[in-house]
Design a protein around this motif. Structure first.
Motif, PDB file in Angstrom:
ATOM      1  N   LEU A 187       0.826  -1.208   0.000  1.00  0.00           N
ATOM      2  CA  LEU A 187       0.000   0.000   0.000  1.00  0.00           C
ATOM      3  C   LEU A 187       0.858   1.256   0.000  1.00  0.00           C
ATOM      4  N   LYS A 188       1.995   1.196   0.723  1.00  0.00           N
ATOM      5  CA  LYS A 188       2.895   2.343   0.708  1.00  0.00           C
ATOM      6  C   LYS A 188       3.429   2.585  -0.709  1.00  0.00           C
ATOM      7  N   GLY A 189       3.782   1.484  -1.406  1.00  0.00           N
ATOM      8  CA  GLY A 189       4.241   1.639  -2.794  1.00  0.00           C
ATOM      9  C   GLY A 189       3.161   2.225  -3.686  1.00  0.00           C
ATOM     10  N   LYS A 190       1.914   1.711  -3.512  1.00  0.00           N
ATOM     11  CA  LYS A 190       0.813   2.260  -4.301  1.00  0.00           C
ATOM     12  C   LYS A 190       0.573   3.728  -3.968  1.00  0.00           C
ATOM     13  N   LEU A 191       0.727   4.078  -2.658  1.00  0.00           N
ATOM     14  CA  LEU A 191       0.523   5.462  -2.266  1.00  0.00           C
ATOM     15  C   LEU A 191       1.560   6.377  -2.914  1.00  0.00           C
ATOM     16  N   LYS A 192       2.822   5.910  -2.912  1.00  0.00           N
ATOM     17  CA  LYS A 192       3.854   6.715  -3.566  1.00  0.00           C
ATOM     18  C   LYS A 192       3.562   6.872  -5.056  1.00  0.00           C
ATOM     19  N   LYS A 193       3.098   5.766  -5.692  1.00  0.00           N
ATOM     20  CA  LYS A 193       2.774   5.829  -7.113  1.00  0.00           C
ATOM     21  C   LYS A 193       1.627   6.802  -7.362  1.00  0.00           C
ATOM     22  N   PHE A 194       0.597   6.713  -6.488  1.00  0.00           N
ATOM     23  CA  PHE A 194      -0.544   7.618  -6.647  1.00  0.00           C
ATOM     24  C   PHE A 194      -0.135   9.068  -6.407  1.00  0.00           C
ATOM     25  N   GLU A 195       0.752   9.284  -5.416  1.00  0.00           N
ATOM     26  CA  GLU A 195       1.221  10.647  -5.175  1.00  0.00           C
ATOM     27  C   GLU A 195       1.991  11.187  -6.374  1.00  0.00           C
ATOM     28  N   LYS A 196       2.826  10.310  -6.993  1.00  0.00           N
ATOM     29  CA  LYS A 196       3.559  10.730  -8.180  1.00  0.00           C
ATOM     30  C   LYS A 196       2.596  11.049  -9.310  1.00  0.00           C
ATOM     31  N   GLU A 197       1.600  10.141  -9.506  1.00  0.00           N
ATOM     32  CA  GLU A 197       0.608  10.388 -10.550  1.00  0.00           C
ATOM     33  C   GLU A 197      -0.190  11.654 -10.256  1.00  0.00           C
ATOM     34  N   LYS A 198      -0.465  11.897  -8.963  1.00  0.00           N
ATOM     35  CA  LYS A 198      -1.179  13.115  -8.607  1.00  0.00           C
ATOM     36  C   LYS A 198      -0.360  14.341  -8.967  1.00  0.00           C
ATOM     37  N   THR A 199       0.955  14.302  -8.641  1.00  0.00           N
ATOM     38  CA  THR A 199       1.829  15.439  -8.972  1.00  0.00           C
ATOM     39  C   THR A 199       1.868  15.664 -10.479  1.00  0.00           C
ATOM     40  N   GLU A 200       1.980  14.521 -11.212  1.00  0.00           N
ATOM     41  CA  GLU A 200       2.002  14.655 -12.678  1.00  0.00           C
ATOM     42  C   GLU A 200       0.687  15.220 -13.196  1.00  0.00           C
ATOM     43  N   LEU A 201      -0.437  14.741 -12.618  1.00  0.00           N
ATOM     44  CA  LEU A 201      -1.746  15.256 -13.053  1.00  0.00           C
ATOM     45  C   LEU A 201      -1.910  16.732 -12.712  1.00  0.00           C
ATOM     46  N   GLU A 202      -1.423  17.114 -11.516  1.00  0.00           N
ATOM     47  CA  GLU A 202      -1.500  18.534 -11.162  1.00  0.00           C
ATOM     48  C   GLU A 202      -0.677  19.388 -12.133  1.00  0.00           C
ATOM     49  N   ALA A 203       0.539  18.876 -12.485  1.00  0.00           N
ATOM     50  CA  ALA A 203       1.361  19.605 -13.459  1.00  0.00           C
ATOM     51  C   ALA A 203       0.658  19.671 -14.814  1.00  0.00           C
ATOM     52  N   ARG A 204       0.008  18.526 -15.177  1.00  0.00           N
ATOM     53  CA  ARG A 204      -0.719  18.507 -16.450  1.00  0.00           C
ATOM     54  C   ARG A 204      -1.883  19.472 -16.428  1.00  0.00           C
ATOM     55  N   VAL A 205      -2.549  19.579 -15.274  1.00  0.00           N
ATOM     56  CA  VAL A 205      -3.658  20.530 -15.140  1.00  0.00           C
ATOM     57  C   VAL A 205      -3.163  21.950 -15.351  1.00  0.00           C
ATOM     58  N   VAL A 206      -1.994  22.241 -14.734  1.00  0.00           N
ATOM     59  CA  VAL A 206      -1.411  23.579 -14.908  1.00  0.00           C
ATOM     60  C   VAL A 206      -1.091  23.817 -16.381  1.00  0.00           C
ATOM     61  N   GLU A 207      -0.502  22.798 -17.043  1.00  0.00           N
ATOM     62  CA  GLU A 207      -0.190  22.936 -18.463  1.00  0.00           C
ATOM     63  C   GLU A 207      -1.451  23.152 -19.282  1.00  0.00           C
ATOM     64  N   LEU A 208      -2.505  22.352 -18.930  1.00  0.00           N
ATOM     65  CA  LEU A 208      -3.763  22.508 -19.674  1.00  0.00           C
ATOM     66  C   LEU A 208      -4.382  23.881 -19.436  1.00  0.00           C
ATOM     67  N   CYS A 209      -4.241  24.379 -18.202  1.00  0.00           N
ATOM     68  CA  CYS A 209      -4.754  25.737 -17.944  1.00  0.00           C
ATOM     69  C   CYS A 209      -4.005  26.775 -18.781  1.00  0.00           C
ATOM     70  N   VAL A 210      -2.677  26.593 -18.869  1.00  0.00           N
ATOM     71  CA  VAL A 210      -1.872  27.524 -19.680  1.00  0.00           C
ATOM     72  C   VAL A 210      -2.260  27.405 -21.137  1.00  0.00           C
ATOM     73  N   GLU A 211      -2.411  26.120 -21.581  1.00  0.00           N
ATOM     74  CA  GLU A 211      -2.815  25.926 -22.971  1.00  0.00           C
ATOM     75  C   GLU A 211      -4.197  26.509 -23.228  1.00  0.00           C
TER      76      GLU A 211
END
Length: 340
Positions: free
Chosen positions: A245-269
């Motif tokens: 679960l800790k590994g999945k949590l780290k993966k989800f946190e990474k995916e969350k960070t990537e999604l947040e960055a993607r959201v920022v990119e999409l907002c800029v776009e």
């Protein structure tokens, strides 16, 4: 009645009630107690021990309690004198099964002062019977043989001159006292060995019980160890699940960070797209305006169209900026002037 004990008050109430129904109590009525011996014994034991012994002695002498010789009025029935008994027999109801067993009552004896079970004495005598008896003619050298010459052996081996002189030197009373001392010491040694054997048997019994308890405790310990092992296994599985679960949590946190960055990119776009859309409209307006100006020059080549401005409008007969019209709340320009 207010000054006597509760037990005495109950006895008085019983007597009053009994007298109202029947006649007064008499000893001759108490003699007929064969059918309710237990209750009469209990009553006599708590009230008069001597009378209880009287009933018991009568039964031992063969008198029936139900066949009492009634004396004529004015005469006295002579009873045989009661003999003093140091050791008396009595019956007691056993605690188990309702059966009774005989015991030797030595409570009145100054030496022992206790009760001895007849069953225990009987077992002891049964075990000693082989030692107290004689054997046949299988081995004549055995001192238990019925043909062993005790007197001959004693005379040949234990009747030396010195011994005879020693025994003749002391008087009969001294030899009797010595015999008593030896007998007492032998009794002491015999009882010691008997108690030792009992203690050894009790010790072995306790060891057996301890062994049984040890086996039971070992079984309980083994069961507890199995439970502990099962709990350890469950704990390891939970730890593995936790790590997963800790590994999945780290993966989800990474995916969350990537999604947040993607959201920022999409907002800029999106912002850039909105800006590009707005600029595209302005560009289309400029292109259309330029095409209209060239067509006007085509139709009117002698006119100058240098003062034309795509961001200005005609308002009240004057060419002004579009935002000035909005600020003033206008916008009622002549459409035809605007088109021109």
């Amino acid at each position: 009645m207010s000054k006597i004990s509760g037990e005495s008050a109950k006895i008085v109430e019983f007597l009053e009630e009994f007298v109202e129904k029947t006649e007064l109590l008499s000893l001759t009525m108490l003699f007929k107690w064969d059918k309710e011996r237990e209750y009469v014994e209990r009553y006599l034991e708590t009230t008069n021990g001597g009378l209880k012994n009287f009933f018991r002695n009568r039964a031992e002498r063969g008198h029936s309690a139900s066949n009492v010789i009634k004396a004529e009025e004015g005469t006295v029935v002579n009873q045989p004198p009661e003999k003093k008994r140091v050791v008396s027999m009595k019956r007691r109801r056993a605690e188990e099964g309702g059966s009774s067993k005989k015991v030797i009552d030595l409570t009145s004896n100054r030496c022992c002062g206790k009760e001895v079970s007849l069953d225990e004495v009987k077992r002891s005598t049964e075990r000693q019977k082989p030692l107290h008896g004689y054997v046949g003619e299988e081995d004549l050298t055995s001192v238990w043989s019925e043909h062993f010459p005790m007197s001959v052996v004693a005379e040949e081996h234990f009747q030396s001159k010195i011994d005879l002189e020693l025994l003749g030197y002391v008087d009969d009373k001294t030899r009797a006292q010595f015999t008593q001392v030896c007998a007492a010491r032998l009794l002491c040694l015999g009882r010691f060995e008997e108690l030792k054997a009992d203690n050894e048997a009790e010790r072995k019994k306790q060891e057996s019980n301890w062994g049984q308890k040890k086996i039971e405790l070992e079984g309980k310990l083994a069961a507890a160890m199995e439970q502990v092992a099962a709990k350890d296994k469950d704990l390891l599985e939970l730890k593995a699940d936790h790590e997963q679960l800790k590994g999945k949590l780290k993966k989800f946190e990474k995916e969350k960070t990537e999604l947040e960055a993607r959201v920022v990119e999409l907002c800029v776009e999106k912002k850039e797209a909105e800006t590009s859309k707005e600029n595209h409209g302005y560009t289309m307006l400029e292109i259309g305006f330029e095409r209209a100006r060239k067509q006007a020059e085509y139709f009117h080549p002698d006119l100058k169209f240098d003062n034309l401005d795509p961001i200005k409008v005609v308002h009240n007969g004057t060419l002004v900026d579009d935002d000035e019209v909005d600020v003033e709340g206008g916008g009622d320009h002549d459409p035809q002037d605007g088109e021109a």
